[in-house]
Design a protein around this motif. Structure first.
Motif, PDB file in Angstrom:
ATOM      1  N   GLY A  80       0.804  -1.212   0.000  1.00  0.00           N
ATOM      2  CA  GLY A  80       0.000   0.000   0.000  1.00  0.00           C
ATOM      3  C   GLY A  80       0.840   1.267   0.000  1.00  0.00           C
ATOM      4  N   VAL A  81       0.168   2.379  -0.317  1.00  0.00           N
ATOM      5  CA  VAL A  81       0.843   3.676  -0.439  1.00  0.00           C
ATOM      6  C   VAL A  81       0.254   4.658   0.565  1.00  0.00           C
ATOM      7  CG1 VAL A  81       1.358   5.613  -1.972  1.00  0.00           C
ATOM      8  CG2 VAL A  81       1.286   3.278  -2.890  1.00  0.00           C
ATOM      9  N   ALA A  82       1.122   5.376   1.262  1.00  0.00           N
ATOM     10  CA  ALA A  82       0.712   6.448   2.175  1.00  0.00           C
ATOM     11  C   ALA A  82       0.988   7.780   1.504  1.00  0.00           C
ATOM     12  CB  ALA A  82       1.483   6.344   3.487  1.00  0.00           C
ATOM     13  N   ILE A  83      -0.064   8.623   1.389  1.00  0.00           N
ATOM     14  CA  ILE A  83       0.078   9.948   0.786  1.00  0.00           C
ATOM     15  C   ILE A  83      -0.059  10.971   1.900  1.00  0.00           C
ATOM     16  CG2 ILE A  83      -0.896  11.579  -0.864  1.00  0.00           C
ATOM     17  CD1 ILE A  83      -1.873   9.224  -2.514  1.00  0.00           C
ATOM     18  N   ILE A  84       1.008  11.739   2.132  1.00  0.00           N
ATOM     19  CA  ILE A  84       1.049  12.648   3.274  1.00  0.00           C
ATOM     20  C   ILE A  84       1.541  14.030   2.837  1.00  0.00           C
ATOM     21  CG2 ILE A  84       1.442  10.751   4.896  1.00  0.00           C
ATOM     22  CD1 ILE A  84       4.399  11.588   5.002  1.00  0.00           C
ATOM     23  N   PRO A  85       1.204  15.076   3.606  1.00  0.00           N
ATOM     24  CA  PRO A  85       1.677  16.421   3.251  1.00  0.00           C
ATOM     25  C   PRO A  85       3.188  16.526   3.397  1.00  0.00           C
ATOM     26  CG  PRO A  85       0.576  16.439   5.388  1.00  0.00           C
ATOM     27  CD  PRO A  85       0.347  15.082   4.806  1.00  0.00           C
ATOM     28  N   HIS A 124       4.792  17.742  11.086  1.00  0.00           N
ATOM     29  CA  HIS A 124       4.872  16.351  11.532  1.00  0.00           C
ATOM     30  C   HIS A 124       5.040  15.372  10.368  1.00  0.00           C
ATOM     31  CE1 HIS A 124       3.799  17.710  15.549  1.00  0.00           C
ATOM     32  NE2 HIS A 124       2.923  18.498  14.954  1.00  0.00           N
ATOM     33  N   THR A 125       5.526  15.879   9.237  1.00  0.00           N
ATOM     34  CA  THR A 125       5.718  15.022   8.066  1.00  0.00           C
ATOM     35  C   THR A 125       6.623  13.837   8.377  1.00  0.00           C
ATOM     36  OG1 THR A 125       5.360  16.838   6.501  1.00  0.00           O
ATOM     37  CG2 THR A 125       6.603  14.940   5.702  1.00  0.00           C
ATOM     38  N   ALA A 126       7.740  14.080   9.026  1.00  0.00           N
ATOM     39  CA  ALA A 126       8.686  12.998   9.327  1.00  0.00           C
ATOM     40  C   ALA A 126       8.040  11.957  10.230  1.00  0.00           C
ATOM     41  CB  ALA A 126       9.948  13.565   9.972  1.00  0.00           C
ATOM     42  N   ARG A 127       7.220  12.417  11.163  1.00  0.00           N
ATOM     43  CA  ARG A 127       6.547  11.497  12.096  1.00  0.00           C
ATOM     44  C   ARG A 127       5.553  10.611  11.341  1.00  0.00           C
ATOM     45  NH1 ARG A 127       6.492  12.759  17.567  1.00  0.00           N
ATOM     46  NH2 ARG A 127       5.208  11.370  18.865  1.00  0.00           N
ATOM     47  N   LEU A 128       4.799  11.221  10.423  1.00  0.00           N
ATOM     48  CA  LEU A 128       3.848  10.467   9.625  1.00  0.00           C
ATOM     49  C   LEU A 128       4.561   9.466   8.713  1.00  0.00           C
ATOM     50  CD1 LEU A 128       1.393  13.321   8.530  1.00  0.00           C
ATOM     51  CD2 LEU A 128       1.110  11.703  10.434  1.00  0.00           C
ATOM     52  N   ALA A 129       5.639   9.910   8.087  1.00  0.00           N
ATOM     53  CA  ALA A 129       6.389   9.034   7.188  1.00  0.00           C
ATOM     54  C   ALA A 129       6.950   7.827   7.934  1.00  0.00           C
ATOM     55  CB  ALA A 129       7.511   9.816   6.515  1.00  0.00           C
ATOM     56  N   ALA A 130       7.477   8.072   9.127  1.00  0.00           N
ATOM     57  CA  ALA A 130       8.026   6.965   9.918  1.00  0.00           C
ATOM     58  C   ALA A 130       6.948   5.958  10.279  1.00  0.00           C
ATOM     59  CB  ALA A 130       8.698   7.516  11.178  1.00  0.00           C
ATOM     60  N   ALA A 131       5.757   6.457  10.625  1.00  0.00           N
ATOM     61  CA  ALA A 131       4.659   5.557  10.973  1.00  0.00           C
ATOM     62  C   ALA A 131       4.231   4.736   9.766  1.00  0.00           C
ATOM     63  CB  ALA A 131       3.475   6.363  11.509  1.00  0.00           C
ATOM     64  N   ALA A 132       4.186   5.369   8.594  1.00  0.00           N
ATOM     65  CA  ALA A 132       3.793   4.651   7.380  1.00  0.00           C
ATOM     66  C   ALA A 132       4.831   3.597   7.007  1.00  0.00           C
ATOM     67  CB  ALA A 132       3.608   5.644   6.238  1.00  0.00           C
ATOM     68  N   GLU A 133       6.087   3.978   7.077  1.00  0.00           N
ATOM     69  CA  GLU A 133       7.153   3.037   6.725  1.00  0.00           C
ATOM     70  C   GLU A 133       7.196   1.855   7.686  1.00  0.00           C
ATOM     71  OE1 GLU A 133      10.393   5.737   6.713  1.00  0.00           O
ATOM     72  OE2 GLU A 133      10.005   6.453   4.649  1.00  0.00           O
ATOM     73  N   ALA A 134       6.845   2.103   8.942  1.00  0.00           N
ATOM     74  CA  ALA A 134       6.802   1.007   9.922  1.00  0.00           C
ATOM     75  C   ALA A 134       5.745  -0.022   9.554  1.00  0.00           C
ATOM     76  CB  ALA A 134       6.539   1.568  11.318  1.00  0.00           C
ATOM     77  N   MET A 135       4.740   0.396   8.792  1.00  0.00           N
ATOM     78  CA  MET A 135       3.692  -0.514   8.334  1.00  0.00           C
ATOM     79  C   MET A 135       4.006  -1.091   6.951  1.00  0.00           C
ATOM     80  SD  MET A 135       1.497  -0.840  10.689  1.00  0.00           S
ATOM     81  CE  MET A 135       1.068  -0.031  12.257  1.00  0.00           C
ATOM     82  N   ALA A 186       4.598   0.658   4.184  1.00  0.00           N
ATOM     83  CA  ALA A 186       3.994   1.432   3.109  1.00  0.00           C
ATOM     84  C   ALA A 186       5.036   2.212   2.328  1.00  0.00           C
ATOM     85  CB  ALA A 186       2.963   2.396   3.679  1.00  0.00           C
ATOM     86  N   GLU A 187       4.753   2.424   1.054  1.00  0.00           N
ATOM     87  CA  GLU A 187       5.508   3.381   0.252  1.00  0.00           C
ATOM     88  C   GLU A 187       4.981   4.768   0.591  1.00  0.00           C
ATOM     89  OE1 GLU A 187       5.896   4.866  -4.409  1.00  0.00           O
ATOM     90  OE2 GLU A 187       4.918   2.946  -3.946  1.00  0.00           O
ATOM     91  N   VAL A 188       5.853   5.731   0.782  1.00  0.00           N
ATOM     92  CA  VAL A 188       5.439   7.083   1.169  1.00  0.00           C
ATOM     93  C   VAL A 188       5.539   8.024  -0.029  1.00  0.00           C
ATOM     94  CG1 VAL A 188       5.931   9.077   2.635  1.00  0.00           C
ATOM     95  CG2 VAL A 188       6.102   6.760   3.573  1.00  0.00           C
ATOM     96  N   VAL A 189       4.434   8.731  -0.287  1.00  0.00           N
ATOM     97  CA  VAL A 189       4.367   9.749  -1.332  1.00  0.00           C
ATOM     98  C   VAL A 189       3.966  11.054  -0.664  1.00  0.00           C
ATOM     99  CG1 VAL A 189       3.014  10.538  -3.318  1.00  0.00           C
ATOM    100  CG2 VAL A 189       3.862   8.179  -3.232  1.00  0.00           C
ATOM    101  N   THR A 190       4.608  12.162  -1.037  1.00  0.00           N
ATOM    102  CA  THR A 190       4.302  13.447  -0.421  1.00  0.00           C
ATOM    103  C   THR A 190       3.691  14.408  -1.439  1.00  0.00           C
ATOM    104  OG1 THR A 190       6.547  14.252  -0.847  1.00  0.00           O
ATOM    105  CG2 THR A 190       6.123  13.215   1.295  1.00  0.00           C
TER     106      THR A 190
END
Length: 458
Positions: free
Chosen positions: A216-221, A226-237, A239-243
């Protein structure tokens, strides 16, 4: 109406016992409210905090419901279950399981912009296929399973809004939805009454990644604190992170006052138009373009469809007014309010060409101990937006009123109903923002202004 279940399949999904009806009987909708129930809907008699849906089972059956899903009492046509809400959740899970593995399933959350972005996603994905999406703001513990249960098995894409007030609320909902794409619109100071910090809100929003499907893909601002915090949470699951946003994988190249926009989508230039040229609207559109791209859909076609999007009632809708034979505009943004969304709304007001800018502001709720400071903090934003008069409604907006320059202070009312009785005059050339938390009830003020000055009443 299209059949989405048979009674037999619905009973199996609910883990209930069907009585008084044939298994092959069609079900064309799912309802929890007899006021909007249609013939051949299945009525789920959900037990709420103040109302037991079982009271309305006779009404539902009389209105042509295919059957009532009940946990007690008697019904002519029924699916008998242990717990109605739990049964609705099971049906929602079963509905999700019917989708083809390649179907894009998008879950969206965020401090602001959820519903508007969801409707943009609906439009954009509908350019190429049949889309199922949450109705209105059905984003809580009953709204999400209800939206899932209503989903046909053969849709080409599905979009679900997920909300929260407290930590732990998103996790069970995203695990029902099992998104292939999860979007967080933003993280801001909302519901601070229930959180120790905005970082805690970010963690609660990041729960949406707990339900992501494998790959799955996480799309975040891209430009949130808190971008880094969100990205870390997504990567822990996993997920591919897209901003998206400033400096993101999907970013805005230009936006003019007429809504003509250009975006960079993973290095590809996309030209599109928005009826509402507000920067926060354009930013949300970037998340939509990102979702189209990662889903492998036609980004150009989806972007073109966005020109049809307009803000719904109470969420930034622009209302044309005709005072004294002239023209004015009202920004109806009274569905909810927090410091982030109110700041964005004030900035939007500041960009509207006007002879006089007026703000009607109600309390922002659920802000905890910092509420008074957060209300006072709106003052420089109002000054920068060249707002001439600020009318205030509620207890907390008194702090804002006290902080305003004297010449900007308009009327103050304890309630929206009180302000309606002394409705501010609208003059040709005015631009008026109406913004406040839903509980303040500023919708009554919007309706009163529209009734007096709206195009249909000239």
């Amino acid at each position: 109406m299209k059949q989405i279940w048979t009674l037999g399949d619905l009973a199996d999904a609910a883990q209930g016992r069907l009585t008084g009806a044939e298994r092959a009987s069609p079900v064309t909708g799912i309802s929890i409210d007899t006021r909007t129930l249609l013939p051949n809907d299945a009525f789920f008699a959900v037990v709420g905090v103040s109302m037991d849906g079982h009271r309305f089972v006779p009404n539902a059956l009389a209105a042509g419901a295919a059957a009532a899903v009940v946990s007690h009492g008697e019904a002519e046509r029924a699916i008998v279950v242990d717990d109605v809400l739990a049964a609705l959740e099971r049906v929602g899970v079963a509905a999700r399981a019917r989708l083809e593995p390649a179907t894009p399933v998008i879950a969206i959350t965020g401090s602001v912009g959820k519903t508007g972005t969801k409707e943009m996603l609906r439009l954009a994905f509908s350019a190429e296929g049949e889309v199922h999406a949450s109705a209105a703001s059905y984003n809580n513990h009953w709204g999400v399973p209800l939206s899932l249960a209503r989903m046909p098995a053969d849709v080409d894409a599905a979009i679900f809004e997920i909300g929260m007030n407290h930590a732990g609320e998103i996790t069970p909902l995203t695990k029902m939805v099992r998104p292939t794409i999860a979007i967080i619109t933003t993280v801001a100071a909302v519901h601070l009454e229930f959180f120790d910090s905005v970082a805690g809100i970010a963690d609660a929003k990041a729960e949406i990644f707990a339900g992501l499907e494998e790959g799955g893909v996480a799309i975040i601002p891209a430009d949130n604190d808190h971008t880094a915090r969100l990205a870390a949470a997504a990567e822990a699951m996993g997920a591919e992170v897209v901003t998206f946003g400033v400096g993101g994988d999907v970013s805005l190249t230009s936006l003019d006052a007429d809504g003509a926009a250009v975006a960079d989508v993973f290095g590809e230039t996309i030209v599109f138009e928005l009826a509402d040229p507000a920067p926060h609207v354009a930013n949300n559109a970037l998340a939509v373009l990102a979702a189209l791209s990662v889903a492998g859909w036609n980004v150009d076609a989806g972007a073109e469809a966005l020109r049809e999007w307009s803000a719904p009632k109470g969420r930034g809708r622009r209302v044309r007014l005709r005072p004294a034979g002239g023209e004015a505009v009202m920004l109806d943004d009274c569905f909810n309010a927090n410091p982030s969304s109110t700041g964005a709304a004030i900035a939007t007001l500041g960009r509207v060409p006007a002879a006089r800018r007026i703000a009607i502001l109600g309390d922002m709720r659920e802000l905890g101990p910092s509420a008074s400071d957060l209300h006072r903090g709106l003052t420089p934003l109002l000054v920068d937006a060249d707002v001439r008069i600020v009318h205030t409604v509620g207890e907390m907006t008194k702090h804002l009123r006290d902080a305003l320059p004297f010449e900007m202070r308009g009327l103050h009312a304890a309630t929206a109903a009180e302000l309606v009785t002394q409705l501010p005059e609208v003059e040709p050339g005015d631009a008026i923002l109406v913004k406040g938390s839903k509980a303040v009830g500023l919708g009554a003020v919007v309706e009163a202004i529209e009734e007096r000055y709206g195009l249909n009443n000239v």
